[in-house]
Enzyme design. Structure first.
Site, PDB file in Angstrom:
ATOM      1  N   ARG A 126      -0.917  44.894  89.832  1.00 26.98           N
ATOM      2  CA  ARG A 126      -1.021  46.324  89.530  1.00 26.98           C
ATOM      3  C   ARG A 126      -1.788  46.550  88.229  1.00 26.98           C
ATOM      4  NH1 ARG A 126       3.782  49.237  92.265  1.00 26.98           N
ATOM      5  NH2 ARG A 126       4.436  47.657  93.757  1.00 26.98           N
ATOM      6  N   THR A 146      14.101  65.572  91.903  1.00 29.12           N
ATOM      7  CA  THR A 146      13.427  65.186  90.667  1.00 29.12           C
ATOM      8  C   THR A 146      12.832  66.408  89.995  1.00 29.12           C
ATOM      9  OG1 THR A 146      11.734  63.747  89.710  1.00 29.12           O
ATOM     10  CG2 THR A 146      11.213  64.746  91.809  1.00 29.12           C
ATOM     11  N   HIS A 198      10.581  64.360  97.185  1.00 28.79           N
ATOM     12  CA  HIS A 198       9.197  64.696  97.546  1.00 28.79           C
ATOM     13  C   HIS A 198       9.100  66.002  98.323  1.00 28.79           C
ATOM     14  CE1 HIS A 198       7.249  61.018  96.085  1.00 28.79           C
ATOM     15  NE2 HIS A 198       8.397  60.449  96.379  1.00 28.79           N
ATOM     16  N   THR A 235       5.751  48.160  97.688  1.00 24.80           N
ATOM     17  CA  THR A 235       5.945  49.587  97.894  1.00 24.80           C
ATOM     18  C   THR A 235       5.859  49.936  99.369  1.00 24.80           C
ATOM     19  OG1 THR A 235       4.963  49.979  95.723  1.00 24.80           O
ATOM     20  CG2 THR A 235       5.166  51.875  97.183  1.00 24.80           C
ATOM     21  N   THR A 291      20.919  58.664  76.363  1.00 27.12           N
ATOM     22  CA  THR A 291      20.528  59.873  75.638  1.00 27.12           C
ATOM     23  C   THR A 291      20.029  60.928  76.614  1.00 27.12           C
ATOM     24  OG1 THR A 291      19.937  58.561  73.699  1.00 27.12           O
ATOM     25  CG2 THR A 291      18.994  60.772  73.845  1.00 27.12           C
ATOM     26  N   SER A 301      22.601  53.532 105.141  1.00 25.28           N
ATOM     27  CA  SER A 301      21.350  53.778 104.444  1.00 25.28           C
ATOM     28  C   SER A 301      20.165  53.679 105.410  1.00 25.28           C
ATOM     29  CB  SER A 301      21.191  52.753 103.312  1.00 25.28           C
ATOM     30  OG  SER A 301      19.961  52.895 102.648  1.00 25.28           O
ATOM     31  N   LYS A 303       8.003  65.747  89.772  1.00 26.14           N
ATOM     32  CA  LYS A 303       6.940  65.797  90.784  1.00 26.14           C
ATOM     33  C   LYS A 303       6.461  67.243  90.926  1.00 26.14           C
ATOM     34  CE  LYS A 303       7.950  61.410  92.985  1.00 26.14           C
ATOM     35  NZ  LYS A 303       8.825  60.871  91.925  1.00 26.14           N
TER      36      LYS A 303
END
Length: 405
Positions: free
Chosen positions: A21, A244, A216, A362, A277, A136, A247
């Site tokens: 990567r 999230t 997403h 991925t 934190t 799952s 995004k």
């Protein structure tokens, strides 16, 4: 042991397989998305970004930037501690209220990232529910897999987006045991969408909790950006909706929403929440501003879908192989790791187009791709330039649709 030799050998293997990567050094330009400045040994140049998860360009929206500036001026830079020890800022409270309202839930809980929210919430629920069995989806994100693994609960993997397989597996478990079904709405690499209603039917029939990752989809679907579950009118059927802030909302952080008691339970027992934190107040303020805007405005979503359709039509007309789906994610299938990296390099070096190659782990080996994410701010000229560049490279390397498939 020669540790450095071990590290070097492992890295050499990644290079050899074509899946090492490389981080592209970019400087985002506020007010000019999707354009960015690319810094490289060869110099500095402007590029067009085609793989950002800032799906709607909200990272430069005036209301988001204004809210963040105001929060910095009021509160300073950081939160100053964990949520339990001096780190709960009023901006955190307001953000959690916005998120609970977004998904029509009683409560919400924010985390330092979407990865952490999945890891902490799933890990806590599955480990604390007595005798819990987690079901799952085989396509679930690494953060969900890691959370389930860390719980040490019994795990059953059901076939991707297959309610019948889920039903069969649930039927083998004693009726009185705790059960948790974890899945996503939009899967980030293939762009396919889960049959949420059918999965809820199965889970409810077996008395299982449902945990939906809408990472997403939030901001992008539904009348107010609540995701696929909102678009389908079934958000109330999900026990947990996770999302999230990094995004479509374009800031940073992750969250879960659910009942007051469920969120309080995770807040009280999740080490990934307790011992870290909290988000900087400015981040929380910016995320809340982004959510508020997208609740009220559908213009960004409408333009986004139009741009996605135009990109797909242009790629199809040019015989560039894509994976069909009903979402905003456009995977251009290359199916070879070395070739995928070479195409990405050519796009960047020759055409000023940045699309990151997506390789194993991925995606499965043999399904390497360029993951294109159109935004409302990509122009017709940007689209034409992308498709022309891909067509030029495809002709040069002798690829065609049949070969890539």
């Amino acid at each position: 042991m020669d540790y450095e030799a071990f590290f070097g050998s492992a890295l050499t293997g990644l290079h050899r397989e074509g899946r090492y990567r490389v981080f592209t050094d970019l400087e985002r330009q506020a007010g000019r998305f999707p354009y960015a400045t690319h810094h490289s040994p060869g110099g500095v140049r402007e590029v067009t970004v085609w793989c950002s998860n800032d799906y709607l360009g909200m990272g430069q929206h005036p209301s988001v930037l204004r809210a963040m500036h105001e929060a910095i001026d009021r509160c300073g830079a950081g939160a100053g501690g964990t949520r339990n020890i001096s780190g709960t800022n009023h901006y955190h409270v307001l953000l959690e209220q916005e998120l609970a309202d977004l998904h029509d839930k009683e409560a919400a809980l924010i985390f330092s990232s979407g990865y952490v929210s999945n890891w902490a919430a799933l890990g806590t629920l599955a480990s604390k529910l007595p005798g819990c069995v987690v079901f799952s989806d085989e396509g679930n994100h690494a953060s969900m897999i890691e959370g389930i693994r860390s719980s040490r609960a019994e795990r059953q993997i059901f076939r991707h987006n297959d309610p019948e397989d889920l039903n069969r597996k649930l039927g083998l478990i004693e009726p009185g045991r705790a059960k948790l079904v974890a899945f996503e709405s939009v899967y980030s690499m293939d762009g396919d969408i889960a049959p949420i209603d059918e999965i809820c039917d199965v889970a409810e029939a077996h008395g299982a909790l449902t945990y939906l990752d809408e990472v997403h989809a939030v901001g992008l679907y539904g009348a107010r950006g609540g995701g696929i579950s909102e678009r389908m009118g079934i958000a109330h059927r999900l026990n947990v909706i996770e999302g999230t802030l990094g995004k479509a909302f374009a800031v940073h952080g992750g969250y879960i929403t659910g009942s007051e008691q469920l969120c309080d339970f995770v807040r009280s027992f999740a080490s990934g929440f307790i011992f870290t934190t909290s988000l900087p107040p400015a981040v929380a303020a910016g995320a809340a501003a982004s959510i508020r805007h997208l609740k009220a405005s559908s213009a960004e979503r409408a333009r986004h879908q139009e741009r996605v359709a135009r990109v797909r039509q242009a790629l199809d007309a040019a015989a560039i192989p894509t994976l069909a789906n009903h979402s905003h994610i456009v995977p251009v299938m290359v199916c070879d790791p070395v070739l995928c990296k070479a195409i990405s390099d050519s796009l960047l070096d020759e055409f000023g187009i940045y699309v990151q190659p997506i390789n194993y782990p991925t995606v499965p080996r043999g399904t390497e791709r360029l993951r294109i994410t159109p935004s409302p701010l990509h122009s017709n000229a940007d689209i034409d330039h992308l498709v022309d560049a891909l067509s030029t490279i495809w002709r040069r390397i002798g690829l065609n649709k049949a070969a890539a498939e």
